[in-house]
Design an enzyme around this catalytic site. Structure first.
Site, mmCIF file in Angstrom:
data_model
loop_
_atom_site.group_PDB
_atom_site.id
_atom_site.type_symbol
_atom_site.label_atom_id
_atom_site.label_comp_id
_atom_site.label_asym_id
_atom_site.label_seq_id
_atom_site.Cartn_x
_atom_site.Cartn_y
_atom_site.Cartn_z
ATOM 1 N N ASP A 77 0.961 -1.003 0.203
ATOM 2 C CA ASP A 77 0.293 -0.209 -0.056
ATOM 3 C C ASP A 77 0.610 1.448 0.011
ATOM 4 O OD1 ASP A 77 0.382 -0.154 2.638
ATOM 5 O OD2 ASP A 77 -0.335 1.570 3.003
ATOM 6 N N ASP A 80 5.328 0.421 3.177
ATOM 7 C CA ASP A 80 5.908 -1.086 3.884
ATOM 8 C C ASP A 80 5.657 -2.020 2.969
ATOM 9 O OD1 ASP A 80 3.646 -1.004 4.020
ATOM 10 O OD2 ASP A 80 2.978 -0.614 6.242
ATOM 11 N N TYR A 232 -5.844 0.498 9.432
ATOM 12 C CA TYR A 232 -6.684 0.714 7.673
ATOM 13 C C TYR A 232 -8.138 0.029 8.660
ATOM 14 C CZ TYR A 232 -3.390 2.167 4.592
ATOM 15 O OH TYR A 232 -2.411 2.606 4.036
ATOM 16 N N GLU A 472 5.719 9.510 2.706
ATOM 17 C CA GLU A 472 5.119 8.416 2.679
ATOM 18 C C GLU A 472 4.257 8.152 1.268
ATOM 19 O OE1 GLU A 472 4.743 3.974 4.342
ATOM 20 O OE2 GLU A 472 3.554 5.758 5.638
#
Length: 494
Positions: A77, A80, A232, A472
């Site tokens: 995603d 990571d 999430y 990120e």
């Protein structure tokens, strides 16, 4: 860490903020190409021979072995090495919607690349629901363990835990979004691969049946919660994903039963909540725009409340309207608190362009009390957000990596920040990567096309790898930007 500039660089950046700026920065075709290329850097699984981001290699090659199921593929995603099903499905929906609305504006090569990006993830999503009606796989990888390491995906030796929801336990959010993703993708593939499109549509129907039959949030399952929260977690409820999934199945199949579902369940599932949000967790604004198409273009007035809510959302973007307003930074960026702010700028820009097209084709406008908003105004709002991302901002920086000559060098991304497997084939263990995380050096591998989380409400941005809320990138920042850029390639001065 704060980026230190030489006087020459500072002078150059000052110059770039003035009239010559457009010539230097606003190459929408280049930005579109790079925004699509980014997804190749996020790939998990066995990489193909035509992989263009060459510093990446195969990873997650045993995903699913614990449950005797092939769960290779899909996308990481963000920075990571976890495959979170909820945002991955949303990313897919937005990529497919970008093609549906604006694929005709894409250069043929970039349309092909976008379809490849969609198929990479739809092939994976099909695997996650291959054991319906009894089971759905919602995530691969333990994020707590993963986040304790700074490790290349190719070196992963952390637990590749498979998070599974078994009936009658609920996963309405993930299953509903997966249904939306596969239904939208079926429309995108209908002309080029009708057989695959039919496979996607059948799978979307099955995913929606699971979502609706076993109602509830996936993160409410005790065996799931610690693995998905707070990353999430379903913060806003599962009800919007049921309506969202039904709306996409209605559009993909033209089956009146999904229209009946929306009309019969809308009130109980929160359709009256006029929420000015659109992202991986909250689909209300997108749902309202999507269903408005049926009102504006097909006269489906039983859905008029959705069109009214879509108008209300667009009114919130205009400061002079009477509506409560979305916040803007001093430099003009849509801002919402919580980090990774550019996800809001790209998704809202995309929705504005989609709704502008729906209004224009129907010779309609949005009424905001004493203010009327037409398609041109919505397109200007969207263009302003895209232009800000590409460099028309107080810092003169492109928040898309690899676009222009001044962009973030120290993004929060494991693979980008460490020596590539080709340059350093020796294994780098979990904690051994910390030296690269803590380094002040630029990332050795440029993740071309990645759009970072972006600046704060004061337009401030420090090129700091450790500040993940700003540095990120994520797939769901890029996905709606693909559609917005496709529109601007064909209409650079809306």
């Amino acid at each position: 860490m704060k980026l230190i500039r030489s006087p020459v660089i500072s002078l150059l950046l000052l110059v770039l903020r003035f009239p010559l700026f457009h010539a230097s920065y606003l190459d929408y075709a280049d930005a579109l190409s790079k925004s699509i290329l980014f997804f190749e850097g996020q790939r998990s699984g066995f990489l193909p021979d035509d992989q263009r981001i060459s510093w990446r290699a195969g990873s997650g090659l045993g995903d699913g072995w614990q449950v005797n199921t092939d769960l290779t593929g899909g996308y990481y995603d963000a920075g990571d090495n976890v495959k979170f099903g909820f945002p991955m499905a949303f990313t897919t929906t937005l990529l497919a919607w970008s093609v549906i609305e604006f694929g005709g504006s894409m250069p043929p090569g970039e349309l092909r690349n976008t379809m490849v990006a969609i198929r990479w993830v739809t092939d994976y999503l099909l695997k996650t629901i291959s054991q319906l009606p009894n089971r759905i796989f919602v995530q691969v990888g333990d994020p707590v363990i993963d986040h304790s390491c700074w490790e290349r995906p190719e070196d992963m030796d952390t637990a590749r835990t498979v998070y599974t929801v078994e009936a009658p336990n609920p996963a309405s959010d993930v299953a509903g979004e997966t249904a939306a993703a596969l239904a939208a993708a079926s429309i995108a593939f209908r002309s080029s691969d009708p057989g695959y499109a039919e496979t996607l549509l059948r799978a979307a129907v099955a995913a929606f049946q699971f979502a609706d039959t076993y109602r509830g949030a996936y993160s409410d399952n005790l065996n799931i919660r610690d693995g998905v929260c707070p990353f999430y977690c379903d913060f806003d409820g599962y009800q919007d994903e049921l309506l969202w999934g039904a709306a996409w199945l209605r559009r993909a199949s033209q089956d009146s039963s999904y229209l009946d579902y929306i009309q019969n369940n809308g009130k109980t599932l929160g359709a009256d909540e006029n929420t000015n949000e659109f992202g991986w967790d909250n689909k209300h604004a997108g749902l309202n725009v999507l269903l408005s198409k049926e009102v504006l273009e097909s006269g489906m007035y039983s859905l008029e409340s959705y069109r009214a809510s879509a108008d209300s959302f667009m009114c919130s973007l205009v400061p002079e309207s009477d509506s409560p307003h979305i916040g803007y930074s001093p430099g003009g960026l849509i801002y919402k608190p919580g980090g990774s702010n550019l996800q809001h700028a790209t998704s809202i820009a995309f929705l504005s362009l989609v709704y502008a097209n729906y209004l224009e084709r129907s010779a309609a406008v949005a009424s905001c009390g004493g203010v009327i908003i037409g398609p041109a105004r919505l397109r200007q709002i969207a263009k302003r957000q895209v232009d800000y991302i590409l460099g028309e901002n107080p810092k003169g920086i492109s928040y898309m990596v690899g676009y222009s000559n001044y962009y973030p060098q120290r993004i929060h991304h494991r693979g980008s920040s460490m020596p590539s497997i080709r340059d350093h084939p020796q294994f780098i263990a979990c904690k051994e990567g910390s030296v690269y995380f803590n380094s002040s050096d630029p990332n050795p591998n440029v993740l071309v096309g990645a759009v970072v989380g972006g600046p704060g409400e004061d337009d401030a941005y420090e090129d700091d790898r450790s500040d993940f809320k700003k540095s990120e990138p994520t797939t769901y920042i890029n996905a709606p930007l693909v559609g917005a850029l496709a529109y601007l390639v064909a209409n650079p001065n809306p």
